[in-house]
Design an enzyme around this catalytic site. Structure first.
Site, PDB file in Angstrom:
ATOM      1  N   GLY A  88     -81.278 -20.052 -23.323  1.00  0.00           N
ATOM      2  CA  GLY A  88     -80.760 -18.703 -23.113  1.00  0.00           C
ATOM      3  C   GLY A  88     -81.380 -17.618 -22.292  1.00  0.00           C
ATOM      4  CB  SER A  92     -84.399 -11.471 -35.129  1.00  0.00           C
ATOM      5  OG  SER A  92     -84.195 -10.126 -35.227  1.00  0.00           O
ATOM      6  CB  ALA A 111     -78.327 -16.388 -43.195  1.00  0.00           C
ATOM      7  CE1 TYR A 154     -79.516 -12.745 -34.175  1.00  0.00           C
ATOM      8  CE2 TYR A 154     -80.252 -11.030 -35.296  1.00  0.00           C
ATOM      9  CZ  TYR A 154     -80.352 -11.737 -34.334  1.00  0.00           C
ATOM     10  OH  TYR A 154     -81.346 -11.800 -33.337  1.00  0.00           O
ATOM     11  CB  ILE A 177     -85.508  -6.868 -27.033  1.00  0.00           C
ATOM     12  CG1 ILE A 177     -86.538  -6.815 -28.186  1.00  0.00           C
ATOM     13  CG2 ILE A 177     -86.043  -6.600 -25.624  1.00  0.00           C
ATOM     14  CD1 ILE A 177     -87.712  -6.096 -28.061  1.00  0.00           C
TER      15      ILE A 177
HETATM   16  P1  NDP Z   1     -78.412 -11.822 -24.640  1.00  0.00           P
HETATM   17  O1  NDP Z   1     -76.986 -11.800 -25.429  1.00  0.00           O
HETATM   18  O2  NDP Z   1     -78.696 -10.633 -23.699  1.00  0.00           O
HETATM   19  O3  NDP Z   1     -78.710 -13.249 -23.950  1.00  0.00           O
HETATM   20  C1  NDP Z   1     -78.372 -14.527 -24.481  1.00  0.00           C
HETATM   21  C2  NDP Z   1     -78.704 -15.753 -23.683  1.00  0.00           C
HETATM   22  O4  NDP Z   1     -78.450 -16.633 -24.401  1.00  0.00           O
HETATM   23  C3  NDP Z   1     -77.803 -15.721 -22.294  1.00  0.00           C
HETATM   24  O5  NDP Z   1     -78.533 -16.137 -21.422  1.00  0.00           O
HETATM   25  C4  NDP Z   1     -76.634 -16.611 -22.764  1.00  0.00           C
HETATM   26  O6  NDP Z   1     -76.147 -17.215 -21.881  1.00  0.00           O
HETATM   27  C5  NDP Z   1     -77.451 -17.748 -23.739  1.00  0.00           C
HETATM   28  N1  NDP Z   1     -76.760 -18.235 -24.790  1.00  0.00           N
HETATM   29  C6  NDP Z   1     -75.982 -17.870 -25.773  1.00  0.00           C
HETATM   30  N2  NDP Z   1     -75.354 -18.653 -26.536  1.00  0.00           N
HETATM   31  C7  NDP Z   1     -76.036 -20.051 -26.074  1.00  0.00           C
HETATM   32  C8  NDP Z   1     -75.788 -21.444 -26.266  1.00  0.00           C
HETATM   33  N3  NDP Z   1     -75.087 -21.916 -27.489  1.00  0.00           N
HETATM   34  N4  NDP Z   1     -76.646 -22.282 -25.650  1.00  0.00           N
HETATM   35  C9  NDP Z   1     -77.447 -22.089 -24.639  1.00  0.00           C
HETATM   36  N5  NDP Z   1     -77.460 -20.578 -24.276  1.00  0.00           N
HETATM   37  C10 NDP Z   1     -76.759 -19.735 -24.867  1.00  0.00           C
HETATM   38  O7  NDP Z   1     -79.424 -11.882 -25.919  1.00  0.00           O
HETATM   39  P2  NDP Z   1     -80.822 -11.200 -25.963  1.00  0.00           P
HETATM   40  O8  NDP Z   1     -81.932 -11.584 -24.613  1.00  0.00           O
HETATM   41  O9  NDP Z   1     -80.797  -9.928 -26.491  1.00  0.00           O
HETATM   42  O10 NDP Z   1     -81.394 -12.410 -26.914  1.00  0.00           O
HETATM   43  C11 NDP Z   1     -82.147 -13.403 -26.879  1.00  0.00           C
HETATM   44  C12 NDP Z   1     -82.776 -13.819 -28.168  1.00  0.00           C
HETATM   45  O11 NDP Z   1     -83.649 -12.815 -28.766  1.00  0.00           O
HETATM   46  C13 NDP Z   1     -81.676 -14.445 -29.215  1.00  0.00           C
HETATM   47  O12 NDP Z   1     -82.063 -15.345 -29.931  1.00  0.00           O
HETATM   48  C14 NDP Z   1     -81.626 -13.223 -30.096  1.00  0.00           C
HETATM   49  O13 NDP Z   1     -81.337 -13.401 -31.355  1.00  0.00           O
HETATM   50  C15 NDP Z   1     -83.123 -12.605 -30.102  1.00  0.00           C
HETATM   51  N6  NDP Z   1     -83.286 -11.179 -30.317  1.00  0.00           N
HETATM   52  C16 NDP Z   1     -82.723 -10.253 -29.944  1.00  0.00           C
HETATM   53  C17 NDP Z   1     -82.918  -9.065 -30.204  1.00  0.00           C
HETATM   54  C18 NDP Z   1     -82.459  -7.637 -29.344  1.00  0.00           C
HETATM   55  O14 NDP Z   1     -82.768  -6.822 -29.777  1.00  0.00           O
HETATM   56  N7  NDP Z   1     -81.800  -8.012 -28.093  1.00  0.00           N
HETATM   57  C19 NDP Z   1     -83.814  -8.856 -31.219  1.00  0.00           C
HETATM   58  C20 NDP Z   1     -84.271  -9.901 -32.046  1.00  0.00           C
HETATM   59  C21 NDP Z   1     -84.168 -11.200 -31.644  1.00  0.00           C
HETATM   60  P3  NDP Z   1     -74.674 -17.888 -21.869  1.00  0.00           P
HETATM   61  O15 NDP Z   1     -73.689 -16.768 -22.704  1.00  0.00           O
HETATM   62  O16 NDP Z   1     -73.946 -17.980 -20.527  1.00  0.00           O
HETATM   63  O17 NDP Z   1     -74.788 -19.100 -23.046  1.00  0.00           O
END
Ligand code: NDP
Length: 257
Positions: free
Chosen positions: A14, A143, A159, A157, A190
């Site tokens: 991701g 998170s 859960a 989410y 973030i």
């Molecule tokens: P974004 O939505 O900005 O980015 C998510 C990334 O994950 C993208 O690169 C997306 O690319 C990829 N992704 C999504 N689904 C899949 C999948 N099934 N397989 C592989 N890649 C995947 O998210 P954030 O950067 O905000 O969040 C990243 C992590 O941090 C997550 O786990 C989120 O739960 C966690 N988090 C975020 C917070 C926030 O405030 N932003 C707070 C707390 C936790 P693509 O769609 O091309 O697959």
């Protein structure tokens, strides 16, 4: 003083944007060889090419963490590219909003498949590689939502993120004898593309609830990940670290004055 991460093999899921990209960039800036993955092939290739243009050792691969064949391909690729794997960052996650009343079974399954099953599949598939590493590191992006706090619209989410920590604690015990640590970062709110998709009123409410008086950045999270990845953190496992500018602390609105 922390030992260098230069030459370490790192896989960040991701990582085409947001927190994952921040983590990948930080590892690469420290001299690590980094494989970044996400589902969109165009996007992950473009981001990897951009990082390479900055002189960083980064490759991209399209892979879905919810799909076992894709996860196996991820491990085969990192083995081919780097000859092994030292650090696995299970960061891929999605956070669509839906009230409990409106939540469908399909929405529930989709979130759990990416955030929780994706963590299990990635860690399990990485085990042979991590066991061969001098010291293996697994770092989960969980998170505050779920493990520590609740937030309307995110029962599924919350859960999925709490489940990651349950997974972590037992995996940490099972893998300790192999010199592999399993830890988690718990970001607050973030600023990422995913966060900016959430409605503006929510964003403003969150910003007002943070004692540090600012939202977090991917770099804030990446710094904590670097710590867990270090040689010096080798005696720390099964632990979680909150990165939230104090967001979970206030007991009253007056505390924020
Ligand atoms: P974004 O939505 O900005 O980015 C998510 C990334 O994950 C993208 O690169 C997306 O690319 C990829 N992704 C999504 N689904 C899949 C999948 N099934 N397989 C592989 N890649 C995947 O998210 P954030 O950067 O905000 O969040 C990243 C992590 O941090 C997550 O786990 C989120 O739960 C966690 N988090 C975020 C917070 C926030 O405030 N932003 C707070 C707390 C936790 P693509 O769609 O091309 O697959």
């Amino acid at each position: 003083m922390f030992s260098s991460l230069e030459g370490k093999s790192v896989l960040v899921t991701g990582a085409s944007t947001g927190i994952g990209l921040g983590i990948a960039r930080q590892f690469a800036l420290q001299g690590a060889k980094v494989l970044i993955t996400a589902r969109s092939a165009d996007k992950i290739e473009a981001v990897a090419a951009q990082l390479r243009a900055e002189g960083l050792h980064v490759h991209g691969l399209a892979a879905d963490v919810a799909d076992i064949a894709s996860v196996v391909a991820m491990m085969n690729t990192v083995q081919e590219l780097h000859g092994g794997l030292d650090v696995l960052c299970c960061n891929a996650g999605i956070f669509p909003n839906s009230t409990l009343e409106n939540l469908t079974e399909a929405d529930w399954d989709r979130v759990l498949a990416t955030n929780t099953k994706g963590t299990f599949l990635s860690v399990q598939a990485a085990l042979p590689l991590l066991r061969n590493a001098e010291y293996g590191r697994v770092i989960l992006t969980s998170s505050i939502t779920g493990p520590v706090t609740g937030s309307p619209g995110w029962v599924h989410y919350g859960a999925s993120k709490a489940a990651q920590l349950g997974f972590m604690r037992t995996a940490a015990i099972e893998l300790a004898k192999d010199g592999i640590t399993v830890n988690a970062v718990l970001p607050g709110n973030i600023v990422t593309a995913g966060f900016l998709d959430v409605d503006a009123e929510y964003q403003a409410g969150v910003a007002a609830s943070i004692p540090a008086k600012r939202l977090g950045t991917p770099e804030d999270v990446a710094s904590a990940v670097m710590f867990f990845a270090s040689r010096e953190a080798g005696y720390i496992t099964g632990q979680s670290l909150i990165i939230d500018g104090g967001q979970v602390l206030p007991e009253s609105l007056q505390s924020l004055d």
